[in-house]
Design a protein around this motif. Structure first.
Motif, PDB file in Angstrom:
ATOM      1  N   GLU A   1      35.771  33.311  42.207  1.00 26.45           N
ATOM      2  CA  GLU A   1      34.770  33.762  43.165  1.00 26.45           C
ATOM      3  C   GLU A   1      33.845  34.689  42.397  1.00 26.45           C
ATOM      4  N   HIS A   2      32.573  34.712  42.760  1.00 27.15           N
ATOM      5  CA  HIS A   2      31.638  35.611  42.097  1.00 27.15           C
ATOM      6  C   HIS A   2      30.621  36.098  43.112  1.00 27.15           C
ATOM      7  N   TYR A   3      30.216  37.372  42.919  1.00 32.96           N
ATOM      8  CA  TYR A   3      29.336  38.010  43.889  1.00 32.96           C
ATOM      9  C   TYR A   3      28.730  39.256  43.262  1.00 32.96           C
ATOM     10  N   LEU A   4      27.667  39.779  43.876  1.00 34.44           N
ATOM     11  CA  LEU A   4      27.056  41.041  43.460  1.00 34.44           C
ATOM     12  C   LEU A   4      27.734  42.169  44.211  1.00 34.44           C
ATOM     13  N   ASP A   5      28.028  43.263  43.488  1.00 40.93           N
ATOM     14  CA  ASP A   5      28.695  44.398  44.107  1.00 40.93           C
ATOM     15  C   ASP A   5      28.273  45.678  43.412  1.00 40.93           C
ATOM     16  N   ASP A   6      27.506  46.498  44.090  1.00 37.84           N
ATOM     17  CA  ASP A   6      27.153  47.834  43.609  1.00 37.84           C
ATOM     18  C   ASP A   6      26.621  47.821  42.168  1.00 37.84           C
ATOM     19  N   GLY A   7      25.581  47.026  41.915  1.00 38.84           N
ATOM     20  CA  GLY A   7      24.945  47.001  40.598  1.00 38.84           C
ATOM     21  C   GLY A   7      25.691  46.214  39.537  1.00 38.84           C
ATOM     22  N   ALA A   8      26.665  45.409  39.961  1.00 37.05           N
ATOM     23  CA  ALA A   8      27.421  44.601  39.001  1.00 37.05           C
ATOM     24  C   ALA A   8      27.604  43.192  39.556  1.00 37.05           C
ATOM     25  N   TYR A   9      27.629  42.240  38.646  1.00 38.30           N
ATOM     26  CA  TYR A   9      27.977  40.870  38.991  1.00 38.30           C
ATOM     27  C   TYR A   9      29.467  40.755  38.714  1.00 38.30           C
ATOM     28  N   VAL A  10      30.238  40.421  39.739  1.00 36.59           N
ATOM     29  CA  VAL A  10      31.694  40.395  39.634  1.00 36.59           C
ATOM     30  C   VAL A  10      32.177  38.944  39.669  1.00 36.59           C
ATOM     31  N   VAL A  11      33.021  38.602  38.702  1.00 41.24           N
ATOM     32  CA  VAL A  11      33.661  37.297  38.680  1.00 41.24           C
ATOM     33  C   VAL A  11      35.157  37.554  38.724  1.00 41.24           C
ATOM     34  N   ARG A  12      35.831  36.956  39.716  1.00 41.56           N
ATOM     35  CA  ARG A  12      37.275  37.097  39.846  1.00 41.56           C
ATOM     36  C   ARG A  12      37.888  35.715  39.718  1.00 41.56           C
ATOM     37  N   ALA A  13      39.007  35.629  38.983  1.00 40.77           N
ATOM     38  CA  ALA A  13      39.674  34.344  38.769  1.00 40.77           C
ATOM     39  C   ALA A  13      41.168  34.492  39.004  1.00 40.77           C
ATOM     40  N   GLU A  14      41.744  33.523  39.713  1.00 37.23           N
ATOM     41  CA  GLU A  14      43.191  33.498  39.930  1.00 37.23           C
ATOM     42  C   GLU A  14      43.859  32.934  38.686  1.00 37.23           C
ATOM     43  N   LEU A  15      44.654  33.755  38.017  1.00 43.64           N
ATOM     44  CA  LEU A  15      45.381  33.333  36.813  1.00 43.64           C
ATOM     45  C   LEU A  15      46.794  33.905  36.852  1.00 43.64           C
ATOM     46  N   PRO A  16      47.603  33.488  37.806  1.00 41.72           N
ATOM     47  CA  PRO A  16      48.944  34.072  37.933  1.00 41.72           C
ATOM     48  C   PRO A  16      49.851  33.716  36.765  1.00 41.72           C
ATOM     49  N   GLY A  17      50.723  34.661  36.436  1.00 44.26           N
ATOM     50  CA  GLY A  17      51.742  34.414  35.423  1.00 44.26           C
ATOM     51  C   GLY A  17      51.240  34.371  34.000  1.00 44.26           C
ATOM     52  N   MET A  18      50.100  34.971  33.731  1.00 40.89           N
ATOM     53  CA  MET A  18      49.515  34.958  32.390  1.00 40.89           C
ATOM     54  C   MET A  18      49.728  36.305  31.706  1.00 40.89           C
ATOM     55  N   ASP A  19      49.777  36.275  30.398  1.00 43.24           N
ATOM     56  CA  ASP A  19      49.776  37.495  29.598  1.00 43.24           C
ATOM     57  C   ASP A  19      48.316  37.735  29.224  1.00 43.24           C
ATOM     58  N   PRO A  20      47.680  38.756  29.789  1.00 45.74           N
ATOM     59  CA  PRO A  20      46.242  38.924  29.581  1.00 45.74           C
ATOM     60  C   PRO A  20      45.840  39.136  28.122  1.00 45.74           C
ATOM     61  N   GLU A  21      46.711  39.705  27.326  1.00 47.86           N
ATOM     62  CA  GLU A  21      46.355  39.972  25.929  1.00 47.86           C
ATOM     63  C   GLU A  21      46.497  38.750  25.038  1.00 47.86           C
ATOM     64  N   HIS A  22      47.279  37.755  25.459  1.00 51.49           N
ATOM     65  CA  HIS A  22      47.500  36.580  24.612  1.00 51.49           C
ATOM     66  C   HIS A  22      47.018  35.275  25.222  1.00 51.49           C
ATOM     67  N   ASP A  23      47.059  35.159  26.551  1.00 47.67           N
ATOM     68  CA  ASP A  23      46.788  33.881  27.202  1.00 47.67           C
ATOM     69  C   ASP A  23      45.374  33.749  27.758  1.00 47.67           C
ATOM     70  N   ILE A  24      44.666  34.864  27.932  1.00 46.11           N
ATOM     71  CA  ILE A  24      43.352  34.835  28.581  1.00 46.11           C
ATOM     72  C   ILE A  24      42.275  35.247  27.581  1.00 46.11           C
ATOM     73  N   HIS A  25      41.195  34.461  27.549  1.00 46.27           N
ATOM     74  CA  HIS A  25      40.071  34.740  26.642  1.00 46.27           C
ATOM     75  C   HIS A  25      38.774  34.704  27.442  1.00 46.27           C
TER      76      HIS A  25
END
Length: 131
Positions: free
Chosen positions: A31-55
């Motif tokens: 989902e993506h939207y404008l919020d208080d001077g920022a463009y926000v993108v949110r993604a469902e990525l359950p069960g991931m290691d953010p430091e190794h699995d997400i880029h």
């Protein structure tokens, strides 16, 4: 005479394939939207290691999200989890400041915040005196 497959059997499979490839069943839901001077993108990525699995990268006006869930073999071999590499790109607004992107991962959701300038307001570049 060759066996014919009834059309009623083929059509649901074709529609299912099209829905999975082009519908809302993308492996990374965003989902993506404008919020208080920022463009926000949110993604469902359950069960991931953010430091190794997400880029997360920004290139040519697009935010690119890549993730990989590695398969671990178990004794019992039934799974409904999706494994492998997943990618999703989101076109950023023209006024996005890609030099100040922030990303955080919490409770299976990746949130990326990109500051945006006000519409019609150009990005001011400071000019220093020459040496």
């Amino acid at each position: 005479m060759p066996t014919r497959i009834p059309r009623t059997t083929l059509l649901p499979d074709v529609f299912r394939l099209l829905e999975e490839e082009f519908g809302d069943r993308h492996p990374i839901r965003v989902e993506h939207y404008l919020d208080d001077g920022a463009y926000v993108v949110r993604a469902e990525l359950p069960g991931m290691d953010p430091e190794h699995d997400i880029h997360v990268t920004v290139e040519r006006g697009e935010l690119n999200l890549r993730a990989e869930r590695k398969f671990t073999r178990h004794d019992h071999e039934h799974t409904e989890f999706a494994y492998g590499g997943f990618a999703r790109s989101v076109r950023l607004p023209e006024s996005a400041d890609v030099t100040h992107v922030k990303a955080a991962y919490d409770a299976g959701v990746l949130e990326v915040r990109i500051p945006v300038r006000e519409k019609g307001k150009p990005h001011e570049i400071p000019v220093k005196a020459g040496s």
